[in-house]
Write an enzyme that holds these catalytic residues in place. Structure first.
Site, PDB file in Angstrom:
ATOM      1  N   SER A 289       0.864  -1.198   0.000  1.00 10.01           N
ATOM      2  CA  SER A 289       0.000   0.000   0.000  1.00 10.01           C
ATOM      3  C   SER A 289       0.886   1.228   0.000  1.00 10.01           C
ATOM      4  CB  SER A 289      -0.854   0.007   1.275  1.00 10.01           C
ATOM      5  OG  SER A 289      -0.078   0.480   2.374  1.00 10.01           O
ATOM      6  N   ASP A 290       0.285   2.389  -0.238  1.00 13.48           N
ATOM      7  CA  ASP A 290       1.064   3.604  -0.051  1.00 13.48           C
ATOM      8  C   ASP A 290       0.984   3.966   1.436  1.00 13.48           C
ATOM      9  OD1 ASP A 290       1.613   6.439  -2.246  1.00 13.48           O
ATOM     10  OD2 ASP A 290       2.576   5.861  -0.374  1.00 13.48           O
ATOM     11  N   TRP A 291       1.742   4.970   1.828  1.00 11.62           N
ATOM     12  CA  TRP A 291       1.872   5.302   3.249  1.00 11.62           C
ATOM     13  C   TRP A 291       0.509   5.600   3.873  1.00 11.62           C
ATOM     14  CZ3 TRP A 291       6.693   6.692   5.983  1.00 11.62           C
ATOM     15  CH2 TRP A 291       6.448   7.080   7.302  1.00 11.62           C
ATOM     16  N   GLY A 292      -0.002   4.670   4.657  1.00 16.20           N
ATOM     17  CA  GLY A 292      -1.264   4.907   5.345  1.00 16.20           C
ATOM     18  C   GLY A 292      -2.468   4.928   4.417  1.00 16.20           C
TER      19      GLY A 292
END
Ligand code: GLC
Length: 751
Positions: A289-292
């Site tokens: 995933s991307d950050w958060g």
């Protein structure tokens, strides 16, 4: 000339052996994964799907409080599969030792980092490299980055960004390959090859990451993280091709994106991750995933809480959770309660372990933690030589009226003006995480190395106060100190080099702009200098296409020099003084005004292309339709002519287009011959022009070269809105030239 039979046979035998060997290696890895997974508890499997941000330097005391302690405890209990932002061979070793020595199964971590365009040796921003159209140089640039990153204990980079974008307001255009899917795909593959090499277990290769899947570059109004709502024809024909090319070239990871796509966040988007990426394209690496971005599905209004984030993201095929803490907190319960099948977990873990085995981390978890190699390789002179070569090839000559350029060595009284001329940080771009501050050779330093006739006047500051990777940049709109001194110097000089553009942190993530002009007092300074001296050379340092119609009209020489990395000053000087003949071509359209955006060359014709006398056609009443500078455009200090266009469509599966290019000038130069097609009538309208081939080559004065392109189904076909790929017979226009707006034209009928 036919190869002798024995040669063909031996090549075939070698290939078969290689594939057999690769297959047996793959089979071997799958067996190892099977036996390891049979030993793993559900909790340990979930741990592999969890990635934390590193934050501490373990050569000091380990943290004992806050989420640092939580991460440390999770590391020791096997609840972490990966970390990002851990740097340094010694640091990486210390953290790896915790996991290898203290957890039950000792499964090594995979360390990820944003090695976007260089690690310590910073190469040009990716959009600048794209302007070189030089795939070998781009691959070499990624190789340099991989070598230095791997020497620092990093196994995996979150690059290349494959996002196509037509909107220069979006800050991350600096990070991609421009507006065209064909060029973007070729460049993305070159970067994947450069990062991954032929052997992922080698100590100088790292896993690449095609990001951000998908359509992140189509954020509405160019605002970062904003809504994306596009048709499937654009998705299949413009957004997907670079990602599919990366998958076809064995990219080992993919990162999903922050945005929603047609109402569903990418991280929770089953269509994107399972249906397209894993099933249709057969991607066998893992998705991060991307950050958060998982947790952000709550803000999007797609998940009601973190537990639902874990369920939606895991079921949609997002294999690893970066900094949402969703999987580590909830996946075990979700499986035990039967809400998420353990099969989903097993599929994700298998993919993650596969890449770890391919990296050789189980053979030697410390393979990338060699401090001696780190010492030897960081900032290696060979790396800087490659960075310089990449930088000068990325420069685009936009204008050269009266051949003001190149300057001669005996040029007297050269004024250099502009805050960016002496800036040693902005040329490093915004994704310079691992570089040293002030480590770029500034334009001024590069010029001073070339000539003793340089006098510098900064003019007004470009920014106010401190600027960092995370804070807003404050542009100086009021402090005019230095303004008059600069104008005075220009008045007393023979030629003026003005270095203007954007601060390094005015583009990049979170850095969208509503305007595309020269920020602050720069335009005013440019006009004032031009008022006292007409011999002005404008050198642009910027991370996106800008709109500068006044300069384009009035300034005799304009160089697009982007943010060229560590060797900026030497590259610019070599071009300005003619040691290197500029060869770059624009990978993105430059608008006349921000009101034209999104503006791109491969647009549809519309039903009213005009122009007509009346107002009822596709245009503005207050702006030109044409861009300031078009896609594929770039001048040289020499001149190339195109002749003898030939099209042979006898074989509809392999239409040949050939042309002869001649260097008509008196100096060696490199040209990028570009092939564009137009499918005149189709069951889904096709663009007025599409890049379907290019070749970069150098020619001596008066030398000619015949270039032949091949148009197969891959180039002539297109995706229907339902994803079907079709090739339709009918008339095609062809154009071959040095940009998207000029060249020799012809046509053929595809049977
Ligand atoms: C960022 C970026 C992504 C990057 C990741 C890790 O927010 O969107 O491209 O790789 O976080 O730093």
């Amino acid at each position: 000339m036919k190869k002798p039979l024995v040669k063909i046979l031996s090549i075939a035998i070698v290939c078969t052996l290689f594939n057999t060997q690769m297959n047996s290696q793959n089979k071997d890895i799958e067996k190892k994964i099977d036996s390891l997974m049979n030993l793993m508890t559900l909790e340990e499997k979930v741990g592999q799907m969890n990635q934390y941000n590193g934050f501490w330097n373990l050569t000091g005391p380990a943290p004992e409080e806050g989420n640092a302690k939580l991460k440390y405890d999770h590391l020791r209990s096997g609840l972490v599969g990966s970390m990002l932002n851990v740097r340094g061979a010694e640091n990486a070793r210390k953290i790896q030792e915790i996991v290898v020595n203290e957890t039950r199964l000792g499964i090594p971590l995979i360390f990820g980092y944003d090695v976007i365009h260089g690690q310590k040796t910073i190469t040009p921003i990716p959009l600048a490299e794209a302007a070189s159209w030089d795939l070998k140089a781009i691959e070499m640039s990624a190789r340099v980055a991989a070598t230095e990153a791997a020497a620092e204990g990093i196994h995996w980079t979150f690059a290349p960004m494959m996002d196509i974008s037509r909107d220069a307001r979006w800050g991350r255009v600096m990070e991609g390959g421009g507006e065209d899917p064909y060029l973007g795909a070729k460049i993305g593959v070159a970067r994947v090859k450069g990062f991954q090499g032929d052997d992922l277990s080698a100590p100088n290769t790292i896993a690449a990451c095609a990001k951000h899947f998908a359509a992140y570059g189509f954020a509405e109004s160019g605002k970062d993280y904003n809504t994306v709502d596009i048709g499937t024809s654009t998705l299949y024909n413009i957004v997907f091709p670079p990602f599919k090319a990366a998958v076809d070239h064995n990219v080992r990871t993919v990162m999903n994106s922050f945005n929603i796509l047609n109402g569903i966040p990418a991280t929770g988007n089953k269509f994107l991750q399972r249906d397209v990426l894993k099933e249709m394209w057969g991607f066998d690496g893992f998705i991060i995933s991307d950050w958060g971005s998982g947790k952000e599905m709550i803000d999007h209004g797609f998940a009601k809480d973190l537990k639902e984030v874990a369920r939606l993201a895991a079921n949609a095929g997002s294999d690893m959770d970066m900094e949402s803490y969703a999987y580590v907190a909830h996946l075990k319960d979700l499986v035990e309660s039967g809400t998420v099948s353990e099969k989903v977990i097993d599929q994700a873990v298998r993919r993650i372990l596969r890449v770890k085995f391919e990296l050789g981390l189980f053979d030697d978890p410390y393979r990338y933690c060699d401090t001696v190699r780190e010492q030897e390789l960081m900032n290696h002179p060979d790396h800087h030589a490659a960075a310089l070569d990449m930088a000068r090839k990325s420069i685009v000559l936009l204008k050269n009226e009266g051949n003001l350029l190149p300057l001669t060595k005996d040029q007297k009284k050269i004024a250099v003006i502009g805050a960016l001329a002496s800036d040693k940080n902005s040329p490093l771009g915004s994704w310079r995480l691992a570089s040293e501050d002030n480590s770029a050779v500034s334009v001024l330093e590069g010029l001073q190395r070339y000539s003793s006739e340089i006098t510098y006047a900064r003019g007004p500051e470009l920014v106010v106060g401190e600027t960092t990777f995370i804070n807003e940049v404050r542009i100086n709109e009021t402090d005019r100190s230095g303004f008059q001194e600069a104008v005075q110097l220009a008045k007393n000089s023979e030629v003026v080099i003005m270095v203007l553009g954007e601060h390094g942190f005015q583009s990049g993530e979170g850095r969208s702009r509503a305007e595309l002009d020269l920020p602050g007092l720069q335009q005013e300074l440019l006009e004032a200098v031009h008022g006292v001296n007409k011999n002005v050379i404008l050198v642009l340092n910027n991370g996106r296409p800008l709109a500068f119609p006044w300069a384009s009209e009035n300034i005799p020489a304009i160089l697009e020099a982007w943010q060229l990395g560590s060797q900026t000053g030497h590259a610019v000087a070599q071009v300005l003084f003619g040691e290197y003949n500029p060869s770059g071509k624009l990978p993105m359209t430059f608008p006349r005004s921000v009101g034209q955006v999104p503006i791109y060359y491969n647009h549809f014709n519309t039903g009213r292309p005009g122009p007509i006398e009346l107002v009822f056609w596709t245009h503005y009443i207050d702006e030109n339709n044409a861009p300031l500078y078009p896609f594929g455009y770039g001048l040289s200090y020499t001149e190339f002519s195109y002749s003898d266009l030939k099209i042979d469509a006898a074989n509809p599966k392999d239409v040949k287009v050939s042309v002869t290019v001649t260097n008509k000038g008196d100096r060696m130069g490199e040209e990028v011959a570009q092939l564009y097609i137009r499918d005149k009538v189709a069951s889904n309208v096709r663009p007025v022009k599409e890049l379907k081939g290019f070749e970069k080559f150098s020619l001596k004065p008066n030398e000619s070269k015949k270039i032949t392109f091949s148009l197969t189904e891959n180039e002539l076909g297109f995706y229907m809105p339902d994803g079907d790929f079709v090739v339709e017979p009918g008339e095609f226009d062809v154009m071959v030239g040095g940009s998207s707006v000029e060249g020799l034209s012809g046509s053929f009928v595809l049977k």
